[in-house]
Scaffold this active site. Structure first.
Site, PDB file in Angstrom:
ATOM      1  CD  GLU A 134     -11.093 -14.108 -45.356  1.00 26.37           C
ATOM      2  OE1 GLU A 134     -11.491 -13.041 -44.817  1.00 26.37           O
ATOM      3  OE2 GLU A 134     -10.328 -14.120 -46.319  1.00 26.37           O
ATOM      4  CB  VAL A 135     -13.911 -14.836 -37.795  1.00 26.51           C
ATOM      5  CG1 VAL A 135     -13.480 -13.448 -37.325  1.00 26.51           C
ATOM      6  CG2 VAL A 135     -14.929 -15.426 -36.840  1.00 26.51           C
TER       7      VAL A 135
END
Ligand SMILES: [Zn+2]
Length: 188
Positions: A87-88
């Protein structure tokens, strides 16, 4: 070494692919770890969990410059060879130069959403992808027509969420649907 980015809408298998790639490295006796944003508590605080139930131990870090420094200190302290980031898109763009730098001597693999529910680009994902050595672009299956889905539709009570709603709202199948470009309904 390399910087790899896995991009796609929700339910495209990004986290499963991240876990698979990091696990392979760990089987090969390299030191790997996955980091995830602390705000994502849908399934577990200490693990990354994919929508299809795969799980892997993770360092939960806050999405601020403090969290970015934490990633750096864990990587150095634990002597990691392989770094996964889930979930950058939730991290500030300041994570991009760090991951870019770490990739000179390590394998860095990050996954993130391409577009917000309004179909705007997630800046951190795209800046990272521009610097990557390899980008995997995954698609999901459009829930409306069954074609390849590249968009994430946010729903509130079954209707497209209004555009004033916050960009970040963590949720699962009750709140989001993968849709193709034709079936995606832009928020009004
Ligand atoms: Zn469709």
């Amino acid at each position: 070494m390399t910087l790899e980015v896995i991009i796609g809408p929700m339910f495209s298998g990004k986290t499963s692919e991240l876990i698979r790639l990091v696990e392979r490295e760990v089987y090969a006796k390299r030191k790997g770890a996955i980091f995830k944003p602390a705000l994502d508590r849908r399934y577990s605080v200490k693990e990354v969990v994919s929508h299809n139930g795969l799980r892997y131990d993770a360092h939960s870090v806050v999405t601020s410059s403090r969290g970015i420094r934490k990633i750096s200190s864990v990587v150095d302290g634990d002597g990691l060879d392989v770094i996964g980031v889930d979930e950058v898109q939730f991290f500030p763009t300041g994570v991009v130069p760090l991951l870019d730098r770490l990739a000179f001597s390590r394998r860095v693999i990050a996954c993130g959403l391409n577009l917000t529910f309004k179909a705007d680009t997630f800046e951190t994902t795209m800046k990272l992808a521009a610097r990557a050595d390899r980008v995997r672009y995954l698609s999901a299956v459009c829930v409306v027509c069954g074609q390849e889905a590249s968009r994430t539709q946010r729903l509130i009570g079954g209707e497209p969420a209004p555009k004033e709603s916050p960009v970040i709202a963590v949720g699962g199948k009750e709140m989001y649907e993968p849709r193709c470009r034709n079936c995606y309904e832009p928020p009004a």
